[in-house]
Design an enzyme around this catalytic site. Structure first.
Site, PDB file in Angstrom:
ATOM      1  CB  THR A 121     -12.468 -14.890   6.938  1.00 33.72           C
ATOM      2  OG1 THR A 121     -11.147 -14.402   7.060  1.00 33.72           O
ATOM      3  CG2 THR A 121     -12.779 -15.754   8.143  1.00 33.72           C
TER       4      THR A 121
ATOM      5  CG  ASP B 296      -6.551 -13.063   2.409  1.00 35.35           C
ATOM      6  OD1 ASP B 296      -6.398 -13.749   3.420  1.00 35.35           O
ATOM      7  OD2 ASP B 296      -6.625 -11.807   2.433  1.00 35.35           O
TER       8      ASP B 296
ATOM      9  CB  SER C 127      -4.448  -9.291   1.678  1.00 36.31           C
ATOM     10  OG  SER C 127      -5.061  -9.392   2.927  1.00 36.31           O
TER      11      SER C 127
ATOM     12  CG  ASP D 196      -7.889  -8.355   5.934  1.00 37.32           C
ATOM     13  OD1 ASP D 196      -8.471  -8.163   7.018  1.00 37.32           O
ATOM     14  OD2 ASP D 196      -7.048  -9.245   5.764  1.00 37.32           O
TER      15      ASP D 196
ATOM     16  CD  GLN E 187      -2.132  10.853  10.631  1.00 40.54           C
ATOM     17  OE1 GLN E 187      -2.019  10.550  11.812  1.00 40.54           O
ATOM     18  NE2 GLN E 187      -1.123  11.312   9.925  1.00 40.54           N
TER      19      GLN E 187
HETATM   20  N1  ASP Z   1      -7.778 -11.891   5.225  1.00 41.69           N
HETATM   21  C1  ASP Z   1      -9.209 -12.048   5.078  1.00 41.69           C
HETATM   22  C2  ASP Z   1      -9.639 -11.306   3.820  1.00 41.69           C
HETATM   23  O1  ASP Z   1      -9.777 -10.125   3.864  1.00 41.69           O
HETATM   24  C3  ASP Z   1      -9.891 -11.529   6.295  1.00 41.69           C
HETATM   25  C4  ASP Z   1     -11.413 -11.649   6.279  1.00 41.69           C
HETATM   26  O2  ASP Z   1     -12.052 -12.038   5.341  1.00 41.69           O
HETATM   27  O3  ASP Z   1     -11.995 -11.305   7.302  1.00 41.69           O
HETATM   28  O4  ASP Z   1      -9.824 -11.912   2.798  1.00 41.69           O
END
Ligand code: ASP
Length: 357
Positions: A28, A72, A74, A105, A293
């Site tokens: 982000t 990103d 992810s 993330d 957890q």
């Molecule tokens: N989806 C983004 C990532 O992890 C979220 C972020 O950067 O805060 O790349």
């Protein structure tokens, strides 16, 4: 692979006190809205410098390097972890410290993975990111990047880096990377480290929590392990988890290890089918790593009836390790060792301050 680098010309009147390599991976922090759509997409890293002109007022040399395709986080994976570790190793002699700009993330996974991959690390590697893109007026990116740079450049009275481990800096807290977790998807206070105190807090002044910061090790050459083995999976316990699900996961061909996310202090159902599935897997040399957890506290196998069996069956206690550190540690350990007892021994031992004993 050749990487495009951009060096910032410092305009600070003070002499420079060291050098930082900033590695931009995406997330982000460096995202912009698509011209037409409402979706956030990664942008070219040289615009980051335009957006944070304050960087050139810092009195250390800063060089930016971008991965060829910012992502990103992810889409992060073990190949990119090894690529990042290799960039650091190749540039190790040329820079005093490293800052990695990363999506939030999976930042805790990357920080954990790098802490294991970078053996004999004696320089700071600080990951940071942002909850709002750098171009947005209320973005947290500027503060996060500038303070991460200052922390990376900080030296003690003998001229050695104050930090010599992999950390995450976010919203005023410097945390040990392999103890961190993303806990908030919208609050600026996105990371925490429930089982280990912050290494530093950045308010008006930066206060270091010196007793908790790793001591520099002997000056041995930095080594990067070139293999992580992804033959691992999570099983997260929940009331009602089915025999079919557990047995199916445990019968995946080539599976070498499971991070078993248990309740409370390491407890799981005592249903006979579950106990059979676990002991059967252990007999087939599948390593089971018990992680709670709960964010706080630790696994104490044998404390309750519902964990006594796990202990006697040979499940390895993860103590107070995070799930992020546990799964990356498993990939690292399996990448290093083929012998099951050696893997178990490494998993039970703190390697980079990721767990308490
Ligand atoms: N989806 C983004 C990532 O992890 C979220 C972020 O950067 O805060 O790349």
């Amino acid at each position: 692979m050749a990487y495009n680098k951009i060096r910032i010309n410092p305009i600070s009147p003070e002499p420079t006190i060291g050098s930082v390599l900033v590695i931009y991976t995406g997330g982000t922090l460096g995202m912009v809205y698509e011209t037409k759509g409402k979706q956030l997409v990664p942008f070219n890293f040289d615009q980051i410098i335009e957006k944070v002109p304050e960087i050139s007022r810092l009195n250390f040399d800063i060089t930016f390097l971008s991965l060829s395709e910012p992502i990103d986080s992810s889409n992060m994976n073990p190949e990119i972890w090894i690529e990042l570790a290799n960039i650091i190793a190749n540039e190790y002699a040329h820079y005093d410290s490293f800052v990695i700009l990363h999506g939030t993330d999976t930042m805790a996974y990357t920080a954990s993975a790098l802490s294991f991959l970078l053996e004999n690390l004696n320089k700071p590697v600080i990951l940071t990111g942002a909850q709002l893109p750098i171009g947005v007026a209320r973005s947290d990116a500027r503060e996060n990047v500038i303070t991460a740079l200052e922390l990376a450049a900080a030296k003690d009275l003998s001229g050695q880096p104050v930090i010599s481990e992999v950390c995450i800096y976010f919203n005023s807290l410097l945390l040990r990377g392999n103890r961190s977790k993303k806990r908030e998807s919208s609050d600026f206070n996105a990371f925490h480290s429930e089982n280990y105190p912050p290494l530093a807090t950045a308010g008006v002044r930066i206060e270091y929590n010196l007793p908790y910061i790793s001591q520099r090790g002997a000056d041995l050459p930095l080594q990067v392990q070139q293999r992580m083995d992804s033959s691992v999976a999570f099983i997260k316990m929940f009331p009602g988890i089915s025999q079919l699900v557990v047995e199916s996961i445990l019968s995946i061909e080539g599976l070498r290890g499971i991070v078993l996310e248990t309740y409370g202090a390491g407890n799981a159902t005592t249903a006979p089918w579950f106990l059979n599935a676990i002991s059967n897997a252990i007999e087939r040399d599948i390593v089971i790593y018990n992680v709670s957890q709960c964010d706080g506290g630790r696994v104490a196998q044998g404390h309750y009836e519902t964990s006594r069996f796990l202990k006697s069956a040979g499940v390895v206690s993860g103590s107070d390790i995070t799930a992020e550190a546990a799964i990356t540690k498993m990939m690292y350990v399996f990448g290093k060792e083929t012998n099951v007892s050696s893997c178990i021994e490494l998993l039970a031992t703190p390697l980079r301050g990721e767990m308490s004993i």
